[in-house]
Design a protein around this motif. Structure first.
Motif, PDB file in Angstrom:
ATOM      1  N   THR A   9       7.594  43.114 -12.391  1.00 33.30           N
ATOM      2  CA  THR A   9       8.318  42.623 -13.569  1.00 33.30           C
ATOM      3  C   THR A   9       8.488  41.121 -13.500  1.00 33.30           C
ATOM      4  OG1 THR A   9       9.592  44.678 -13.689  1.00 33.30           O
ATOM      5  CG2 THR A   9      10.506  42.778 -14.858  1.00 33.30           C
ATOM      6  N   LYS A  10       8.295  40.456 -14.642  1.00 36.39           N
ATOM      7  CA  LYS A  10       8.604  39.025 -14.727  1.00 36.39           C
ATOM      8  C   LYS A  10       9.401  38.768 -15.996  1.00 36.39           C
ATOM      9  CE  LYS A  10       8.474  34.669 -13.678  1.00 36.39           C
ATOM     10  NZ  LYS A  10       9.033  34.135 -12.414  1.00 36.39           N
ATOM     11  N   ARG A  11      10.567  38.204 -15.804  1.00 37.58           N
ATOM     12  CA  ARG A  11      11.394  37.846 -16.961  1.00 37.58           C
ATOM     13  C   ARG A  11      11.549  36.347 -17.034  1.00 37.58           C
ATOM     14  NH1 ARG A  11      13.968  42.878 -16.393  1.00 37.58           N
ATOM     15  NH2 ARG A  11      15.174  42.261 -14.563  1.00 37.58           N
ATOM     16  N   TYR A  12      11.477  35.820 -18.248  1.00 37.93           N
ATOM     17  CA  TYR A  12      11.834  34.422 -18.496  1.00 37.93           C
ATOM     18  C   TYR A  12      13.095  34.450 -19.344  1.00 37.93           C
ATOM     19  CZ  TYR A  12       7.201  33.036 -16.894  1.00 37.93           C
ATOM     20  OH  TYR A  12       6.082  32.823 -16.147  1.00 37.93           O
ATOM     21  N   GLY A  13      14.218  34.180 -18.749  1.00 31.37           N
ATOM     22  CA  GLY A  13      15.469  34.290 -19.489  1.00 31.37           C
ATOM     23  C   GLY A  13      15.637  35.716 -19.956  1.00 31.37           C
ATOM     24  N   SER A  14      15.783  35.898 -21.251  1.00 28.91           N
ATOM     25  CA  SER A  14      15.990  37.255 -21.747  1.00 28.91           C
ATOM     26  C   SER A  14      14.657  37.892 -22.147  1.00 28.91           C
ATOM     27  CB  SER A  14      16.927  37.228 -22.951  1.00 28.91           C
ATOM     28  OG  SER A  14      16.347  36.448 -23.966  1.00 28.91           O
ATOM     29  N   ARG A  15      13.582  37.082 -22.178  1.00 32.86           N
ATOM     30  CA  ARG A  15      12.289  37.623 -22.573  1.00 32.86           C
ATOM     31  C   ARG A  15      11.588  38.230 -21.359  1.00 32.86           C
ATOM     32  NH1 ARG A  15       9.190  33.270 -24.766  1.00 32.86           N
ATOM     33  NH2 ARG A  15       9.221  34.082 -26.883  1.00 32.86           N
ATOM     34  N   THR A  16      11.131  39.456 -21.536  1.00 28.61           N
ATOM     35  CA  THR A  16      10.403  40.121 -20.454  1.00 28.61           C
ATOM     36  C   THR A  16       8.916  39.973 -20.711  1.00 28.61           C
ATOM     37  OG1 THR A  16      12.200  41.683 -20.278  1.00 28.61           O
ATOM     38  CG2 THR A  16      10.163  42.265 -19.171  1.00 28.61           C
ATOM     39  N   ALA A  17       8.255  39.164 -19.880  1.00 22.39           N
ATOM     40  CA  ALA A  17       6.829  38.907 -20.078  1.00 22.39           C
ATOM     41  C   ALA A  17       5.996  40.040 -19.498  1.00 22.39           C
ATOM     42  CB  ALA A  17       6.436  37.582 -19.437  1.00 22.39           C
TER      43      ALA A  17
ATOM     44  N   GLY B  28      -0.474  37.184 -25.721  1.00 24.80           N
ATOM     45  CA  GLY B  28       0.941  37.237 -25.363  1.00 24.80           C
ATOM     46  C   GLY B  28       1.362  38.546 -24.729  1.00 24.80           C
ATOM     47  N   ALA B  29       0.408  39.413 -24.363  1.00 28.91           N
ATOM     48  CA  ALA B  29       0.756  40.730 -23.829  1.00 28.91           C
ATOM     49  C   ALA B  29       1.306  40.658 -22.410  1.00 28.91           C
ATOM     50  CB  ALA B  29      -0.471  41.638 -23.854  1.00 28.91           C
TER      51      ALA B  29
ATOM     52  N   MET C 159       1.133  36.216 -10.988  1.00 29.32           N
ATOM     53  CA  MET C 159       1.917  36.846  -9.912  1.00 29.32           C
ATOM     54  C   MET C 159       1.004  37.350  -8.802  1.00 29.32           C
ATOM     55  SD  MET C 159       5.149  38.794 -11.656  1.00 29.32           S
ATOM     56  CE  MET C 159       4.413  39.551 -13.093  1.00 29.32           C
ATOM     57  N   LEU C 160      -0.158  37.897  -9.197  1.00 32.25           N
ATOM     58  CA  LEU C 160      -1.101  38.404  -8.194  1.00 32.25           C
ATOM     59  C   LEU C 160      -1.623  37.278  -7.296  1.00 32.25           C
ATOM     60  CD1 LEU C 160      -3.228  40.948 -10.279  1.00 32.25           C
ATOM     61  CD2 LEU C 160      -1.526  41.460  -8.521  1.00 32.25           C
ATOM     62  N   LEU C 161      -1.598  36.044  -7.813  1.00 32.64           N
ATOM     63  CA  LEU C 161      -2.111  34.913  -7.035  1.00 32.64           C
ATOM     64  C   LEU C 161      -0.993  34.139  -6.347  1.00 32.64           C
ATOM     65  CD1 LEU C 161      -4.758  33.661  -9.605  1.00 32.64           C
ATOM     66  CD2 LEU C 161      -5.210  34.735  -7.387  1.00 32.64           C
ATOM     67  N   GLY C 162       0.226  34.583  -6.537  1.00 35.35           N
ATOM     68  CA  GLY C 162       1.340  33.891  -5.897  1.00 35.35           C
ATOM     69  C   GLY C 162       1.680  32.570  -6.560  1.00 35.35           C
ATOM     70  N   LEU C 163       1.224  32.359  -7.787  1.00 40.72           N
ATOM     71  CA  LEU C 163       1.547  31.109  -8.482  1.00 40.72           C
ATOM     72  C   LEU C 163       2.961  31.155  -9.045  1.00 40.72           C
ATOM     73  CD1 LEU C 163      -1.826  30.434 -10.323  1.00 40.72           C
ATOM     74  CD2 LEU C 163      -0.922  29.273  -8.311  1.00 40.72           C
ATOM     75  N   ILE C 164       3.412  32.350  -9.403  1.00 42.11           N
ATOM     76  CA  ILE C 164       4.807  32.522  -9.805  1.00 42.11           C
ATOM     77  C   ILE C 164       5.372  33.726  -9.061  1.00 42.11           C
ATOM     78  CG2 ILE C 164       4.528  31.519 -12.105  1.00 42.11           C
ATOM     79  CD1 ILE C 164       4.348  34.275 -13.273  1.00 42.11           C
ATOM     80  N   ARG C 165       6.691  33.758  -8.934  1.00 42.73           N
ATOM     81  CA  ARG C 165       7.339  34.855  -8.239  1.00 42.73           C
ATOM     82  C   ARG C 165       7.719  35.952  -9.211  1.00 42.73           C
ATOM     83  NH1 ARG C 165      10.190  32.918  -3.278  1.00 42.73           N
ATOM     84  NH2 ARG C 165       9.368  30.824  -3.132  1.00 42.73           N
ATOM     85  N   PRO C 166       7.477  37.207  -8.826  1.00 43.76           N
ATOM     86  CA  PRO C 166       7.954  38.302  -9.665  1.00 43.76           C
ATOM     87  C   PRO C 166       9.486  38.288  -9.717  1.00 43.76           C
ATOM     88  CG  PRO C 166       6.435  39.095  -7.964  1.00 43.76           C
ATOM     89  CD  PRO C 166       6.761  37.673  -7.638  1.00 43.76           C
ATOM     90  N   THR C 167      10.043  38.703 -10.858  1.00 44.05           N
ATOM     91  CA  THR C 167      11.490  38.869 -10.935  1.00 44.05           C
ATOM     92  C   THR C 167      11.887  40.083 -10.097  1.00 44.05           C
ATOM     93  OG1 THR C 167      11.358  38.042 -13.192  1.00 44.05           O
ATOM     94  CG2 THR C 167      13.433  39.070 -12.541  1.00 44.05           C
TER      95      THR C 167
ATOM     96  N   HIS D  21       3.100  43.856 -24.966  1.00 42.39           N
ATOM     97  CA  HIS D  21       4.508  43.472 -24.792  1.00 42.39           C
ATOM     98  C   HIS D  21       4.961  43.657 -23.350  1.00 42.39           C
ATOM     99  CE1 HIS D  21       4.641  42.946 -28.996  1.00 42.39           C
ATOM    100  NE2 HIS D  21       4.707  44.228 -29.325  1.00 42.39           N
ATOM    101  N   GLY D  22       4.082  43.380 -22.418  1.00 34.34           N
ATOM    102  CA  GLY D  22       4.451  43.434 -21.009  1.00 34.34           C
ATOM    103  C   GLY D  22       4.396  44.814 -20.372  1.00 34.34           C
ATOM    104  N   SER D  23       4.151  45.861 -21.168  1.00 34.59           N
ATOM    105  CA  SER D  23       4.123  47.208 -20.587  1.00 34.59           C
ATOM    106  C   SER D  23       2.717  47.782 -20.619  1.00 34.59           C
ATOM    107  CB  SER D  23       5.051  48.148 -21.366  1.00 34.59           C
ATOM    108  OG  SER D  23       6.360  47.667 -21.330  1.00 34.59           O
TER     109      SER D  23
END
Ligand code: ATP
Ligand code: MG
Lengths: 242, 303
Positions: B12-20, B41-42, B50-58, B208-210
């Motif tokens: 899961t990755k969330r940006y604020g209240s938006r779930t990417a 935008g999916a 996330m798979l590359l470690g460029l961002i951290r999963p929430t 929508h992220g799912s």
């Protein structure tokens, strides 16, 4: 950390075709011009320190702080420009290693400028036929101290250069904070001002500016702020979302 | 413990209240070509980052090659080649130098640079400064960079972006050859089903992220619904007649569409319609296209 030297060599390669040489000799060249124009009495005692002060003025007060910012921005620019960060940081490298490599490259380039500057002072002094023997210790001390005093500033500038994709933004901040240097370094708090530290360390002590801080105090403050800024930079790059 | 090659658990990755990206469980087996499909935008790129470690999963976790990520980040990334969104490059360097900046870090033989350049067809332009490359050439360079370390897993985010038709074909052939020739597993994202359909053996559909669907391409194809279409002389009357037998017939102009029924029932319908004086011009067995399945899964109407 085994990969540190590899990242370092990659960074060196990225500097190719970058007209870096010009940036590095610019300030020593200006200093040399100031030195030539200065009406120096070559026979007077202490002619070398006087020449050094004259030549180091603009270099230490203005160009050294500016250069540490320019070089830091420079070495991050091509990562920001076309997705370099995401490619670099999805390789098997530690982000700490990337930070250190970039830092070491900038510090090395700045040291090169310092050595070129020292060469310029020597050249002008000999050109003017200064009677006293070359005060090697004083010269080497001056350029090395100036370099050491720039290290915290490089760390601070590197942090800004990594954080901001814009090339101009960290440079603008740097210029704005460098300009009041002459004023700040003469105040009591001058030694705590990262942009002023290079000039405090480089200009001969107790000279015409009336600057009077012990080198020990200065190095202590510099050491402390260096550690602080490097840790901040490492914390930042390790958390940065790419 | 599953033995999948790449596995995400409730990632899961969330940006604020938006779930990417919302609790997705991807599963790639070795030598899969996994088509990661979703509209703009999916959450495809976010997942890949996330798979590359460029961002951290929430929240959630990732396992690759049996190792937990990003804990074993270095070991894992040694075996991964990637191309995320637009290709990365240093404009002031030529193609060889660009690859050399990577080669110095990952420490592979120098000859590998010429190999990958020839794989992507850039040998001729290798000494040109990349600033002057076309988009397609940069894309090729990006692929070459991804292949440089002879990865076990290749992650390609919309790799055909900016390629011309011939380039797209070459890219597809290249991707298809990777599992068999080099034992590489590929994760390739796209928003075009037609593209994925031609190379993937497994498909994950995200919206929508799912994850809406994850299975083999065959299973996706099997979901395709059959329809039977009838062209008749008096569609309105015929629809009425058919509905008296309990079968719904939708009328579009002079075509009747009924959902799939067994052969005997088709025969019966035809016989009855003829007996009732209808002329039957045409009977078509129509299968829902994958594109339509995709659109109905992702809830978008064809405009
Ligand atoms: N840094 C960010 N901050 C806020 N929202 C973000 C950020 N990055 C991505 N998003 C949001 O996350 C969602 C998924 O974006 P993502 O880039 O993963 O989509 P995608 O499937 O790759 O789309 P595309 O086909 O257009 O490339 C989008 O709604 C996007 O706005
Ligand atoms: Mg994307």
């Amino acid at each position: 950390m085994r990969t540190l030297h590899r990242i370092f060599y990659a960074e060196i390669l990225k500097l190719k075709r970058s007209r870096l040489g010009f940036i590095l000799i610019l300030s020593p060249l200006m200093a040399a011009m100031l030195g030539v124009m200065y009406n120096l009495n070559a026979e007077q005692p202490g002619a070398w320190p006087i020449l050094l002060s004259q030549m180091a003025m603009a270099h230490a007060v203005l160009f050294l702080p500016l250069l540490s910012g320019v070089l830091s921005a420079f070495i991050c620019r091509y990562e920001h420009a076309n997705g370099g960060w995401k490619q670099l940081l999805s390789l098997p490298v530690s982000r700490t290693g990337v930070y250190i490599s970039k830092y070491v490259v900038v510090a090395t380039l700045l040291l090169a400028t310092q050595l070129i500057f020292m060469g310029a002072v020597l050249f002008i002094g000999l050109l003017k036929g200064i009677a006293e023997p070359v005060p090697w210790l004083m010269l080497v001390n001056s350029v090395l101290n100036g370099w050491l005093a720039s290290l915290p500033l490089i760390a601070l500038q590197m942090l800004m250069a990594i954080a901001w994709a814009s090339f101009a933004a960290p440079l603008a901040v740097n210029v704005i904070l460098t300009l009041p240097n002459l004023m700040v370094i003469q105040s009591k708090y001058g030694i705590y001002y990262p942009w002023g530290q290079p000039s405090l360390a480089m200009l001969p002590q107790n000279d015409s500016f009336g600057i009077n801080v012990s080198l020990e105090t200065l190095l202590f403050v510099i050491g402390g702020s260096f550690v602080l800024f490097v840790l901040a930079g490492l914390a930042y790059i390790n958390r940065k979302e790419i | 413990m599953s033995d999948a090659f790449v596995q995400t658990t409730q990632l899961t990755k969330r940006y604020g209240s938006r779930t990417a990206v919302n609790q997705i469980n991807l599963e790639l087996n070795k030598q899969d070509i996994y088509g990661f499909l979703g509209p703009n935008g999916a959450g495809k790129t976010t997942t890949i980052r996330m798979l590359l470690g460029l961002i951290r999963p929430t929240s959630g976790s990732i396992r690759m090659f049996g190792k937990s990520f990003p804990k074993s980040r270095m070991d894992v990334l040694k075996k991964v080649g990637s191309l995320v969104e637009s290709p990365s490059y240093y404009g002031h360097l030529n193609a060889c130098e660009n690859l050399e900046t990577i080669r110095r870090i990952i420490d592979v033989p120098a000859a590998r640079i010429d190999e990958v350049l020839s794989i992507v067809g850039l040998t001729k332009d290798a000494k040109r400064v990349v600033k002057g490359y076309s988009l397609g050439m940069r894309q090729r360079l990006g692929i070459a960079a991804a292949l440089l370390g002879s990865p076990e897993l290749l992650i390609l985010d919309e790799p055909t972006n900016g390629l011309d038709p011939a380039g797209i074909l070459e890219m597809r052939e290249l991707i298809k050859s990777l599992p068999d020739q080099y034992g590489i597993t590929v994760l390739v994202s796209s928003h075009l089903l037609s593209e994925i359909e031609q190379m993937a053996n497994r498909v994950g559909i995200i919206q929508h992220g799912s994850i809406l669907f994850q299975d083999s391409l065959e299973m996706l194809q099997r979901q395709a619904k059959h329809h039977i279409r009838l062209a008749v002389s008096d569609p309105r009357q015929a629809a009425h007649t058919i509905s008296t037998w309990g079968i719904h017939a939708a009328q579009h102009e002079d075509l009747l569409t009924i959902s799939y029924v067994p052969n005997e029932q088709v025969a019966l319908i035809v016989q009855q319609l003829v007996q009732n004086g209808h002329s039957i011009y045409r009977i078509v067995d129509q299968r829902q296209s994958l594109e339509e399945i995709f659109l109905s899964l992702t809830g978008k109407e064809r405009s």
